[in-house]
Design a protein around this motif. Structure first.
Motif, mmCIF file in Angstrom:
data_model
loop_
_atom_site.group_PDB
_atom_site.id
_atom_site.type_symbol
_atom_site.label_atom_id
_atom_site.label_comp_id
_atom_site.label_asym_id
_atom_site.label_seq_id
_atom_site.Cartn_x
_atom_site.Cartn_y
_atom_site.Cartn_z
ATOM 1 N N CYS A 170 52.322 39.710 50.501
ATOM 2 C CA CYS A 170 52.454 38.288 50.875
ATOM 3 C C CYS A 170 51.164 37.789 51.543
ATOM 4 O O CYS A 170 50.704 36.672 51.264
ATOM 5 N N ILE A 171 50.590 38.615 52.403
ATOM 6 C CA ILE A 171 49.377 38.204 53.130
ATOM 7 C C ILE A 171 48.189 38.091 52.169
ATOM 8 O O ILE A 171 47.480 37.079 52.153
ATOM 9 N N PRO B 6 47.518 32.779 57.196
ATOM 10 C CA PRO B 6 47.756 31.510 56.480
ATOM 11 C C PRO B 6 47.058 30.324 57.143
ATOM 12 O O PRO B 6 46.497 29.468 56.456
ATOM 13 N N HIS C 29 56.350 31.394 58.607
ATOM 14 C CA HIS C 29 55.541 32.613 58.737
ATOM 15 C C HIS C 29 55.291 33.009 60.186
ATOM 16 O O HIS C 29 55.120 34.187 60.493
ATOM 17 N N ALA D 128 58.399 38.072 52.652
ATOM 18 C CA ALA D 128 57.779 38.453 53.930
ATOM 19 C C ALA D 128 58.854 38.724 54.978
ATOM 20 O O ALA D 128 58.749 39.667 55.780
ATOM 21 N N ASN E 1 51.979 27.693 54.757
ATOM 22 C CA ASN E 1 52.890 28.824 54.982
ATOM 23 C C ASN E 1 52.323 30.038 54.267
ATOM 24 O O ASN E 1 51.299 29.949 53.576
ATOM 25 N N ILE E 2 53.001 31.161 54.447
ATOM 26 C CA ILE E 2 52.600 32.383 53.760
ATOM 27 C C ILE E 2 53.171 32.338 52.341
ATOM 28 O O ILE E 2 54.167 31.653 52.081
ATOM 29 N N THR F 62 50.380 37.899 59.454
ATOM 30 C CA THR F 62 51.426 37.029 58.911
ATOM 31 C C THR F 62 51.379 35.666 59.611
ATOM 32 O O THR F 62 51.621 34.632 58.991
ATOM 33 N N THR G 51 48.379 35.179 49.907
ATOM 34 C CA THR G 51 48.041 33.940 50.627
ATOM 35 C C THR G 51 46.529 33.756 50.679
ATOM 36 O O THR G 51 46.020 32.655 50.426
#
Lengths: 196, 544
Positions: free
Chosen positions: B179-180, B107, B34, B121, B114-115, B103, B183
Motif C-alpha cells: 500500500c505504501i 501519503p 491512513h 492497509a 490517502n494511502i 502509512t 502510494t
C-alpha cells in the motif's frame, strides 16, 4: 461508504495506475515466494544427487500430462490478453468470452495437476523428493486458485458494467497476476518435469 | 481501489470533507483513513517495543551465568525467549514502526489525499496485531522456533502456531508495504517526479521493495517447515523433536545482509529531518536517493539462507558484507554536510535530530561490525557478534523511528512530544544501543558462542556480557522514557501548530492534526524535492 470513497480520490494527474502498480508488487511477492520454494527443491535435489541418492524412481514423472498444462497456459496467456484488449475496445461480448475461456483453462490446469499428483502415487511423508514435489505442486495450486478467483471477481465486475476503454485497470491487473502464475508453472515445468 | 475511480472534479470538491471520527472499536476496525491505520501500527509497535525490551533484559540476565541463573525455567524456555526476542525486535517492532510512520507520513509527503488500498492497509495493520499476539502466546505456550532439548506433542502444536503467527506478521508487513510503495509510485501530486520524492517516502519505496521481495522467501521457508512438521517426515526440522535446525533455517532474515533492510528507512528519515534542522536544502538530494537505493540493494539477502548450503564463506557474502558500509557512511557524510552548510541549532539540540543522527551512527556501527564479521580469519560468524550486529541494527531502527515519530508527532498524533524528555530517551537509547551491540561484537573476538548455554570461557567475554546486559537495561530505560513522554503528551497536550519546525515537504502544508483528505485544496505543482522552500509556485520545471 460513498462519502468516504469520494474523499479518497487521487489528485488530478495521470500516474501509473494504482491497481496495476499494486498488483505488480503483489505479483513480485508471489513470484518470490514460489521461487523460494522452488529454490529449496532444486538445491535439495542437487544435494541428493551429489550424495548419489535417487530423487524420483525412473519413469514415475511423465512429461506428457505436464506438457499439456504448459500449452494450456500458453493458450490462456493469449485469451487473458484478448480480454484486456476487448475491454480497451469496449467490446464486452469478446471480453466475456475471453475471460470465461481463461477461467476454463485455469480449471483444466487444476484438473491436470490433480491427475499428475494422483498418478505419481507419492506420499507426503515419503522421501525428501516426494515431500518437496507435494510442497511444490500444492503451493502452485494455491497461487492458481488465487489467479482464478481474481479473474472470476474481475469477470463479475465486468458483467456488472464496470471497466471500459479508459478504465481497464482491473482486467489488466488480473491478467498480470495470471501471467505471473503462468511463469511459475513454465519455470517449474523445466525444473521439475523436464530436468527431473 | 475506489480512490482512482473517482473523477478529479469530484475529488477536489470533497477533499476537505471530514471522515467519521475514530473513537470506538468499530471505527478502529473499519476506518479507511491512513492516519488512523498508521496509528494502529505505531501504538501496537510501541507496546511491542516495551515487551521485547523487557524480554531482552531477561535474556541478557540469564546469559550472565546460564548455569546458576534460570529466569525462564529450563534450556528450552531460554532458547524460546532468546529466539522470540530476535524475531520480535525485528519483525514486530523495528519494521512495524517504520510501516506505521510511513502509512501516516508517506501519503502526505507525496501530496496524496490517502494511502492506496486503504482497506488492505487496515487489514494489514490488524493482521500484524493478530499475528504478533499469536506468535507471543504460542511461544509462551511452549512453542517457538524449535527447541534444544526435545519437545512434547503439545509443544510441537505450539511450534506450528508460532510459525503461523510469524508468517501472518510477514504477510501483513508485505501487504501494508505494498500500500505504501503503491502510494509513492502512483499517487504523487502534480510535478513530483520520482527524483523529487522526499527522502523518507523514497526510503520506504526502496526498503519496501526489498521487504516485498525478501519476506516472501522467508514465508516460503516457513511453508516448507510447517508442512514438514505437520504431515511430512521431519526431513528439515528433526520432527518429532524440532531442533535448533528450525530456527537456523529461518534465521537468515535476522542475519546480514537481510537484516540491514530493517534499518534502511533510517537513512530516509535522517534525509528528511536534517535539512529542516539545518534550515536549508539537502546538499545533494539525487545522490542521497542513489545511496538509499544502493543500501537497499545490498540488503537483499534471500540467497544467503541455509537451505542453499552455507553461503557465508562465499565471495558474494563477503562483498555484500563489506560494501554495505559504503552507502551508510556516505549518507551520514551527506547529512553532516547539510548540517554544516546550514544553520546550526542554537541551545539544546532537538530530540529528533539526536535521534536520527544517533540511529545513523548505530547503523554505521552495525555495518562496520558486519564488515568485520565476514572476514574469515577473524572467525566471528556463530559468535555473539551475530547478536551484536542484530542489536545494533534493531536499536538503530528503533531510534530512527522514534526520532521520526518525534519530528512528525504533530501529524501523527496532533501534538508535540516533550523535547527534553525525548532528548533524554534518545541519548539513553544511543548509549544503550552501543553498549548492547558493540560489547557482543567484542565478545565475539574471544569466540563467545552465540547461543550461550554456559558461561563464556574468557574473562573478556564475561565482562562484555555483563556490559551487554547493562546496555539492555539502558535501552529499556530509554524506551520507558520515550513511551512515557508520548503518554504524557496525551495527558497534557500542548499546542503544536501546523508547522512547528519550518518543514520543507508537503506534510507540513497540512493542518495539525491533518484533516480527512489531508489537504484543504490540492497542493500546487511541485517544482523541487522541498516544495515549501520554493517561494512561488508555478508551472515551469518539474516532471509530471
Amino acid at each position: 461508504m460513498t462519502a468516504t470513497t469520494t474523499q479518497l480520490a487521487a489528485p488530478a494527474i495521470r500516474r501509473p495506475r494504482t491497481v496495476l502498480v499494486g498488483t505488480m508488487f503483489a505479483s513480485g511477492a508471489a513470484l518470490m515466494a514460489y521461487f523460494g520454494v522452488l529454490a529449496v527443491y532444486v538445491s535439495e535435489r542437487a544435494a541428493a544427487r551429489d550424495a548419489g541418492e535417487e530423487w524420483f524412481p525412473e519413469g514415475v514423472i511423465e512429461l506428457g500430462p505436464s506438457g499439456w498444462i504448459f500449452w494450456t497456459l500458453v493458450l490462456a496467456a493469449f485469451t487473458v490478453q484478448w480480454a484486456v484488449q476487448a475491454i480497451r475496445n469496449d467490446d464486452r461480448p469478446n471480453a466475456y468470452i475471453a475471460l470465461a475461456l481463461t477461467g476454463m483453462f485455469g480449471a483444466a490446469v487444476f484438473n491436470q495437476l490433480w491427475f499428475i499428483i494422483n498418478d505419481t502415487g507419492f506420499a507426503l511423508a515419503g522421501t525428501q523428493g516426494q515431500f518437496l514435489f507435494f510442497v511444490m505442486t500444492g503451493t502452485y495450486i494455491v497461487f492458481l486458485i488465487g489467479a482464478v478467483v481474481f479473474l472470476a471477481l474481475t469477470t463479475m465486475r465486468a458483467l456488472f458494467g464496470q471497466f471500459g476503454p479508459s478504465q481497464d485497470d482491473g482486467v489488466a491487473a488480473a491478467a498480470m497476476f495470471w501471467h505471473a502464475v503462468s511463469i511459475m508453472y513454465w519455470v517449474t515445468w523445466i525444473a521439475i518435469f523436464v530436468t527431473k | 481501489m475506489t480512490m482512482t475511480e473517482a473523477p478529479p472534479s469530484e475529488a477536489a470538491e470533497s477533499s476537505a470533507a471530514p471522515l467519521p471520527a475514530v473513537g470506538g472499536l468499530y471505527d478502529w476496525l473499519t476506518t479507511s483513513d491512513h492516519k488512523a491505520i498508521g496509528r494502529i501500527w505505531l501504538r501496537f509497535g510501541a507496546l511491542s517495543l516495551l515487551f521485547f525490551s523487557v524480554i531482552g533484559v531477561l535474556v541478557s540476565f540469564e546469559r550472565l551465568d546460564a548455569d546458576a541463573i534460570d529466569v525462564f525455567g529450563g534450556v528450552n524456555s531460554y532458547f524460546q525467549m532468546w529466539s522470540l526476542y530476535r524475531f520480535g525486535i525485528v519483525l514486530m517492532v523495528a519494521i512495524p514502526l517504520f510501516v506505521g510512520l510511513a502509512t501516516i507520513i508517506a501519503p502526505m509527503q507525496v501530496g496524496s489525499t490517502n494511502i492506496a488500498f486503504p482497506r488492505a492497509a487496515l487489514a494489514a495493520a490488524w493482521g500484524y496485531v493478530l499475528g504478533s499476539l499469536i506468535t507471543v502466546i504460542s511461544v509462551l505456550a511452549g512453542g517457538g522456533w524449535g527447541a534444544l532439548d526435545g519437545v512434547s506433542g503439545d509443544e510441537a502444536d505450539a511450534i506450528r502456531l508460532t510459525l503461523l503467527g510469524t508468517g501472518m506478521v510477514m504477510v501483513s508487513i508485505i501487504l501494508g508495504t505494498i500500500c505504501i510503495v503503491t502510494t509513492v509510485v502512483s499517487l504523487r501530486t502534480s510535478g513530483m517526479g520520482l527524483t523529487k520524492v522526499p527522502l523518507f517516502a523514497w526510503s520506504m519505496l526502496v526498503a519496501g521493495s526489498v521487504w516485498v521481495l525478501t519476506l516472501p522467501v522467508a514465508i516460503a521457508n516457513i511453508a516448507v517447515l510447517y508442512i514438514d512438521l505437520s504431515g511430512g517426515a521431519g526431513l528439515f526440522v528433526g520432527a518429532p523433536n524440532p531442533s535448533f535446525d528450525l530456527y537456523a533455517q529461518l534465521a537468515w532474515i535476522l542475519d546480514q545482509p537481510a537484516v540491514y533492510a530493517a534499518a534502511v528507512p533510517v537513512l530516509g528519515i535522517a534525509g528528511s529531518v536534517i535539512p529542516v534542522v539545518a534550515k536549508g536544502r539537502q546538499v545533494s538530494h539525487e545522490a542521497m536517493m542513489i545511496l538509499l537505493g544502493l543500501a537497499g540493494l545490498l540488503a537483499i539477502g534471500g540467497w544467503s539462507q541455509p537451505f542453499f548450503g552455507d553461503e557465508r564463506d562465499t565471495l558474494v557474502y563477503i562483498a555484500f558484507g563489506v560494501a554495505a558500509m559504503v552507502p551508510v557512511l556516505a549518507s551520514l557524510g551527506g547529512n553532516s554536510a547539510t548540517l554544516v552548510s546550514g544553520e546550526a541549532p542554537v541551545g539544546i539540540p532537538p530530540a529528533h535530530m539526536i535521534g536520527v543522527l544517533g540511529s545513523m551512527l548505530l547503523f554505521l556501527a552495525a555495518t562496520a561490525a558486519g564488515a568485520l564479521r565476514v572476514i574469515d580469519p577473524l572467525d566471528l560468524i556463530g559468535t555473539t557478534a551475530d547478536t551484536g550486529v542484530l542489536n545494533l541494527v534493531a536499536v538503530a531502527a528503533i531510534l530512527g523511528s522514534l526520532g521520526g515519530w518525534w519530528f512528525w508527532a504533530p501529524k501523527t498524533d496532533g501534538r508535540l512530544f516533550s523535547g527534553i524528555q525525548g532528548l533524554g530517551a534518545m541519548i539513553l537509547l544511543l548509549l544503550g544501543g552501543v553498549l548492547l551491540g558493540a560489547t557482543d561484537v567484542i565478545a565475539g573476538f574471544v569466540d563467545t558462542p552465540d547461543v550461550l548455554l554456559a558461561s563464556a570461557d574468557d574473562s573478556l567475554g564475561d565482562a562484555m556480557i555483563v556490559l551487554s546486559m547493562i546496555g539492555s537495561i539502558v535501552v529499556l530505560l530509554g524506551v520507558l522514557g520515550a513511551l512515557g513522554a508520548i503518554t504524557l503528551a496525551y495527558v497534557k497536550p500542548g499546542e503544536a501548530g501546523d508547522d512547528p519546525w519550518g518543514g520543507h515537504t508537503l506534510e507540513w502544508a497540512t493542518a495539525t492534526p491533518p484533516p480527512a483528505g489531508n489537504f484543504a485544496e490540492p497542493p500546487a505543482r511541485v517544482r523541487s524535492e522541498a516544495p515549501l522552500l520554493d517561494e512561488t509556485p508555478g508551472d515551469e520545471g518539474g516532471e509530471s
